[in-house]
Design a protein around this motif. Structure first.
Motif, PDB file in Angstrom:
ATOM      1  N   ASP A 160       0.838  -1.192   0.000  1.00 31.56           N
ATOM      2  CA  ASP A 160       0.000   0.000   0.000  1.00 31.56           C
ATOM      3  C   ASP A 160       0.885   1.259   0.000  1.00 31.56           C
ATOM      4  O   ASP A 160       1.858   1.350   0.747  1.00 31.56           O
ATOM      5  N   ALA A 161       0.521   2.232  -0.823  1.00 33.82           N
ATOM      6  CA  ALA A 161       1.305   3.458  -0.946  1.00 33.82           C
ATOM      7  C   ALA A 161       1.386   4.227   0.373  1.00 33.82           C
ATOM      8  O   ALA A 161       2.392   4.880   0.660  1.00 33.82           O
ATOM      9  N   ARG A 162       0.343   4.154   1.193  1.00 33.43           N
ATOM     10  CA  ARG A 162       0.371   4.849   2.482  1.00 33.43           C
ATOM     11  C   ARG A 162       1.412   4.230   3.408  1.00 33.43           C
ATOM     12  O   ARG A 162       2.118   4.938   4.127  1.00 33.43           O
ATOM     13  N   ILE A 163       1.529   2.904   3.371  1.00 32.63           N
ATOM     14  CA  ILE A 163       2.535   2.219   4.197  1.00 32.63           C
ATOM     15  C   ILE A 163       3.927   2.578   3.708  1.00 32.63           C
ATOM     16  O   ILE A 163       4.817   2.907   4.498  1.00 32.63           O
ATOM     17  N   LEU A 167       7.153   4.291   5.765  1.00 33.39           N
ATOM     18  CA  LEU A 167       8.491   3.700   5.844  1.00 33.39           C
ATOM     19  C   LEU A 167       9.559   4.695   5.397  1.00 33.39           C
ATOM     20  O   LEU A 167      10.588   4.857   6.065  1.00 33.39           O
ATOM     21  N   HIS A 168       9.309   5.353   4.299  1.00 35.47           N
ATOM     22  CA  HIS A 168      10.273   6.330   3.794  1.00 35.47           C
ATOM     23  C   HIS A 168      10.396   7.519   4.747  1.00 35.47           C
ATOM     24  O   HIS A 168      11.498   8.011   4.984  1.00 35.47           O
ATOM     25  N   GLU A 169       9.278   7.959   5.306  1.00 39.01           N
ATOM     26  CA  GLU A 169       9.328   9.088   6.242  1.00 39.01           C
ATOM     27  C   GLU A 169      10.060   8.704   7.520  1.00 39.01           C
ATOM     28  O   GLU A 169      10.841   9.504   8.045  1.00 39.01           O
ATOM     29  N   CYS A 170       9.842   7.498   8.026  1.00 39.69           N
ATOM     30  CA  CYS A 170      10.563   7.070   9.237  1.00 39.69           C
ATOM     31  C   CYS A 170      12.071   7.041   8.987  1.00 39.69           C
ATOM     32  O   CYS A 170      12.850   7.489   9.830  1.00 39.69           O
ATOM     33  N   GLY A 194       4.779 -10.952   4.038  1.00 38.00           N
ATOM     34  CA  GLY A 194       5.964 -11.206   3.219  1.00 38.00           C
ATOM     35  C   GLY A 194       6.394 -10.026   2.368  1.00 38.00           C
ATOM     36  O   GLY A 194       7.450 -10.063   1.744  1.00 38.00           O
ATOM     37  N   ALA A 195       5.602  -8.982   2.332  1.00 35.24           N
ATOM     38  CA  ALA A 195       5.970  -7.792   1.566  1.00 35.24           C
ATOM     39  C   ALA A 195       7.159  -7.111   2.236  1.00 35.24           C
ATOM     40  O   ALA A 195       7.278  -7.109   3.463  1.00 35.24           O
ATOM     41  N   THR A 196       8.032  -6.546   1.417  1.00 34.58           N
ATOM     42  CA  THR A 196       9.198  -5.831   1.928  1.00 34.58           C
ATOM     43  C   THR A 196       9.364  -4.521   1.178  1.00 34.58           C
ATOM     44  O   THR A 196       8.876  -4.358   0.060  1.00 34.58           O
ATOM     45  N   GLU A 197      10.055  -3.612   1.822  1.00 35.24           N
ATOM     46  CA  GLU A 197      10.406  -2.337   1.195  1.00 35.24           C
ATOM     47  C   GLU A 197      11.804  -1.973   1.644  1.00 35.24           C
ATOM     48  O   GLU A 197      12.086  -1.915   2.840  1.00 35.24           O
ATOM     49  N   ARG A 198      12.704  -1.746   0.681  1.00 34.30           N
ATOM     50  CA  ARG A 198      14.070  -1.344   0.993  1.00 34.30           C
ATOM     51  C   ARG A 198      14.191   0.155   0.768  1.00 34.30           C
ATOM     52  O   ARG A 198      13.805   0.667  -0.285  1.00 34.30           O
TER      53      ARG A 198
END
Length: 133
Positions: A2-5, A9-12, A54-58
């Motif tokens: 989800d784009a909100r999630i 993550l990027h803001e944190c 299982g979704a990830t974001e680097r």
């Protein structure tokens, strides 16, 4: 994801690097976004976030300002943790101190309420969230 999630993550990551947010605030925001854990690689300058499905974001961060010490010292890591908890240092100072203690990265388990700091040879030190152990 989800784009909100992804935005959280990027803001944190950005807010940590800019020293606008504390570790407890990061954990609260990530938990609210559904993140179960994350891994920060100080040498590569990146953090990977993991969701239960299982979704990830680097997210790229600033690479280490100095090379990590060859030998890992848990006491040095613990000292840095206590200093940032006391407000004596901020995030960038924390990163420098753990690098001097031979730490190359950490994994934070939000669901497990702990952070595990590790060195080049796999030595590690676990810090429980306050009140968790």
């Amino acid at each position: 994801m989800d784009a909100r999630i992804t935005a959280v993550l990027h803001e944190c990551s950005r807010a940590s690097g800019e020293e606008r947010i504390s570790f407890p605030e990061v954990v609260a925001a990530l938990a609210a976004a559904g993140v179960e854990r994350y891994h920060t690689d100080l040498v590569r300058g990146e953090t990977t976030y993991y969701l239960p499905d299982g979704a990830t974001e680097r997210v790229e961060t600033n690479p280490a300002a100095l090379p990590p010490a060859m030998d890992f010292t848990a006491k040095g890591v613990e000292s840095a943790v206590r200093a940032i908890q006391a407000g004596a240092i901020r995030y960038r100072g924390f990163c420098e101190q753990v690098l001097r203690a031979g730490c190359v990265g950490w994994t934070v388990s939000i669901t497990g309420r702990r952070a595990v700091y590790y060195g080049r040879s796999g030595d590690s030190h676990t810090e429980w969230f306050p009140g968790a152990a």
